[in-house]
Design a protein around this motif. Structure first.
Motif, short mmCIF file in Angstrom:
data_model
loop_
_atom_site.label_atom_id
_atom_site.label_comp_id
_atom_site.label_asym_id
_atom_site.label_seq_id
_atom_site.Cartn_x
_atom_site.Cartn_y
_atom_site.Cartn_z
N ASP A 104 0.19 5.76 8.27
CA ASP A 104 0.85 6.54 7.23
C ASP A 104 1.79 5.67 6.40
O ASP A 104 1.84 5.79 5.17
CB ASP A 104 1.63 7.72 7.82
N ASP A 108 1.45 4.78 2.44
CA ASP A 108 2.57 4.99 1.53
C ASP A 108 2.91 3.71 0.76
O ASP A 108 3.14 3.74 -0.45
CB ASP A 108 3.79 5.50 2.31
N ASP A 111 0.35 3.16 -1.89
CA ASP A 111 0.58 4.07 -3.02
C ASP A 111 1.73 3.56 -3.90
O ASP A 111 1.63 3.56 -5.13
CB ASP A 111 0.90 5.49 -2.54
N LYS A 112 2.80 3.12 -3.28
CA LYS A 112 3.94 2.60 -4.04
C LYS A 112 3.56 1.33 -4.80
O LYS A 112 3.97 1.15 -5.95
CB LYS A 112 5.12 2.31 -3.11
#
Length: 172
Positions: A104, A108, A111-112
């Protein structure tokens, strides 16, 4: 800001991993410390207590990362020691959270990086440290995480320098 494309990262990997002569590796190493002496020194200090294999991998990754940024942005200013320490202190809480890295957290971070960072660089680091089934040398889990943390910090610093340069790129 222009993102570093996959091919630039791949070319950097091919160039650095294709070094066969010790003298050429010394040139690449010297170049890193010429263009980013304090950031390179910080990285070396961070990995100095790791196994020899982890140190070698971390240093080779730093060479690849630095080359990717240099190929994309040409010349970045040197980040001085005070800036490196200040940046590390500012990022320390975030970096501490990476000690608990899992799928996870990786998703994340990707994505950032896609939104406002360097997604191909992040993908390279993640692939190299966590997704490669035949990682050589074999690292302890804590070494993988610590290398990830220092590589992310290294990239964040280089990316910050590249963003300073971004207005110049627009004017051309």
């Amino acid at each position: 800001m222009e993102k570093i494309p996959f091919q630039t990262v791949q070319n950097s990997i091919d160039t650095i991993c294709g070094i066969a002569e010790e003298s050429d590796l010394e040139k690449a190493s010297s170049h890193l410390f010429d263009v980013q002496p304090d950031l390179g020194g910080f990285l070396m200090e961070f990995i100095e207590d790791m196994s020899e294999g982890a140190q070698d991998l971390g240093f080779m990754m730093a060479l690849i990362l630095q080359k990717s940024f240099e190929d994309q942005y040409k010349v970045l200013r040197k980040m001085n020691e005070e800036e490196v320490v200040e940046r590390f202190n500012k990022a320390e809480a975030e970096l501490q959270n990476l000690l608990k890295i899992d799928d996870d957290v990786i998703a994340d971070l990707q994505d950032k990086a896609a939104a406002n960072g360097q997604p191909e660089i992040m993908n390279y680091i993640i692939e190299e440290l966590f997704m490669s089934p035949d990682l050589e040398p074999t690292l302890e889990a804590n070494e993988q995480v610590h290398l990830f943390i220092i590589c992310k910090f290294f990239v964040d610093c280089l990316n910050e320098l590249a963003m300073e340069k971004a207005p110049e790129l627009v004017r051309h």
